[in-house]
Design a protein around this motif. Structure first.
Motif, PDB file in Angstrom:
ATOM      1  N   LEU A   1     116.701  46.139 -55.393  1.00  0.00           N
ATOM      2  CA  LEU A   1     117.149  47.492 -55.071  1.00  0.00           C
ATOM      3  C   LEU A   1     118.291  47.923 -55.989  1.00  0.00           C
ATOM      4  O   LEU A   1     118.339  49.071 -56.436  1.00  0.00           O
TER       5      LEU A   1
ATOM      6  N   THR B   1     118.127  56.373 -51.215  1.00  0.00           N
ATOM      7  CA  THR B   1     119.549  56.085 -50.989  1.00  0.00           C
ATOM      8  C   THR B   1     119.786  55.152 -49.797  1.00  0.00           C
ATOM      9  O   THR B   1     120.859  54.585 -49.677  1.00  0.00           O
ATOM     10  N   GLU B   2     118.773  54.997 -48.934  1.00  0.00           N
ATOM     11  CA  GLU B   2     118.979  54.207 -47.721  1.00  0.00           C
ATOM     12  C   GLU B   2     117.727  53.403 -47.400  1.00  0.00           C
ATOM     13  O   GLU B   2     116.602  53.899 -47.541  1.00  0.00           O
ATOM     14  N   VAL B   3     117.924  52.152 -46.976  1.00  0.00           N
ATOM     15  CA  VAL B   3     116.804  51.238 -46.741  1.00  0.00           C
ATOM     16  C   VAL B   3     117.006  50.530 -45.403  1.00  0.00           C
ATOM     17  O   VAL B   3     118.123  50.103 -45.077  1.00  0.00           O
TER      18      VAL B   3
ATOM     19  N   VAL C   1     120.687  53.437 -54.094  1.00  0.00           N
ATOM     20  CA  VAL C   1     120.860  52.936 -52.730  1.00  0.00           C
ATOM     21  C   VAL C   1     122.343  52.824 -52.380  1.00  0.00           C
ATOM     22  O   VAL C   1     123.128  52.242 -53.129  1.00  0.00           O
TER      23      VAL C   1
ATOM     24  N   PHE D   1     112.025  53.190 -46.411  1.00  0.00           N
ATOM     25  CA  PHE D   1     112.860  53.865 -47.403  1.00  0.00           C
ATOM     26  C   PHE D   1     113.064  55.305 -46.946  1.00  0.00           C
ATOM     27  O   PHE D   1     112.130  55.925 -46.428  1.00  0.00           O
TER      28      PHE D   1
ATOM     29  N   ILE E   1     122.039  49.601 -46.851  1.00  0.00           N
ATOM     30  CA  ILE E   1     120.905  48.756 -46.469  1.00  0.00           C
ATOM     31  C   ILE E   1     121.151  48.299 -45.026  1.00  0.00           C
ATOM     32  O   ILE E   1     122.219  47.771 -44.707  1.00  0.00           O
TER      33      ILE E   1
END
Length: 244
Positions: free
Chosen positions: A136, A111-113, A143, A194, A146
């Motif tokens: 993504l 969910t988050e990068v 995601v 990630f 970012i």
């Protein structure tokens, strides 16, 4: 129902690749290929009515058993913080698109990068980051955020950098994704994290592709066909990716 044309050949090719990767201790990539090959072989089984059914069932069982063994091995390594895989991209190598490189490490829990790369400044580097974001969006993850940490272009391209990043930010908002942009004048290391536990360090960051020979040359659009610069990719799994 007849077996779909070429389906069996596709299954054989993917599973052959899985066995090769398995033999080379590239277990994460091997697991992906085993899973894809098994899915194809199950489709072949459904379309078969002759005596080969028993053969396919046995093959599916064998490959599923091996895939489960690999999965347990990887889970143990990840739990112990021992996972490390290195990919060597050779000079003028092809087949190293962002999709191919990152696919084994993107799943439904992502969910988050975080992207830390000092060189997301020039036009081609901004396009690289855009393609990474597109990958993504299309991936199996969900995601929502970012984070990009890069350096400012202090030369004539400063306005181009800022306007391009803002355009990417606005475009991502249309897909429900927030892009948080920050700058550092001292950033040097390149890494992608990630929140499902994977960390990827690329020697050249996202900028490892060579310029295509022409606007209408192979590799201009499809990055799997784009020549690469030599670099190393190190992949780790850690329990916490967000720095404090």
């Amino acid at each position: 129902m007849a077996v779909l044309p070429g389906l069996e050949q596709s299954a054989v090719a993917v599973l052959k690749r899985a066995v090769e990767l398995d033999g080379g201790s590239k277990f994460q990539e091997a697991l992906i290929c085993y899973q894809e090959g098994i899915d194809l072989l199950i489709q072949v089984l459904k379309g078969t009515k002759d005596i080969k059914k028993a053969h396919y069932r046995q093959k599916i069982t064998d490959y599923m058993d091996r895939a489960e063994q690999i999965k347990k091995h990887l889970d143990q390594e990840k739990e112990e913080g021992k996972y490390h895989n290195q990919i060597k991209i050779p000079e003028n190598g092809t087949g190293f698109s962002y999709e191919n490189l990152f696919k084994p490490y993107i799943n439904e829990t992502l969910t988050e990068v975080w992207v830390e790369d000092p060189y997301v400044r020039h036009v081609h580097q901004l396009y690289n980051f855009l393609r990474f974001c597109e990958m993504l969006v299309k991936g199996p993850g969900h995601v929502k955020t970012i984070h990009l940490l890069t350096s400012k272009d202090e030369d004539n391209g400063k306005e181009q950098q800022m306007s391009s990043l803002q355009e990417i930010k606005q475009s991502l908002e249309g897909y429900g994704i927030i892009l948080e942009i920050s700058f550092s004048s001292s950033i040097h290391d390149r890494e992608i994290r990630f929140n499902n536990g994977w960390m990827i360090k690329i020697g050249r960051g996202l900028d490892y592709f060579k310029k295509p020979q022409g606007r209408f040359s192979l590799g201009s659009c499809d990055y799997d066909l784009r020549l690469c610069y030599e670099t190393s990719v190190d992949i780790f799994h850690i329990k916490h990716t967000k720095k404090t």
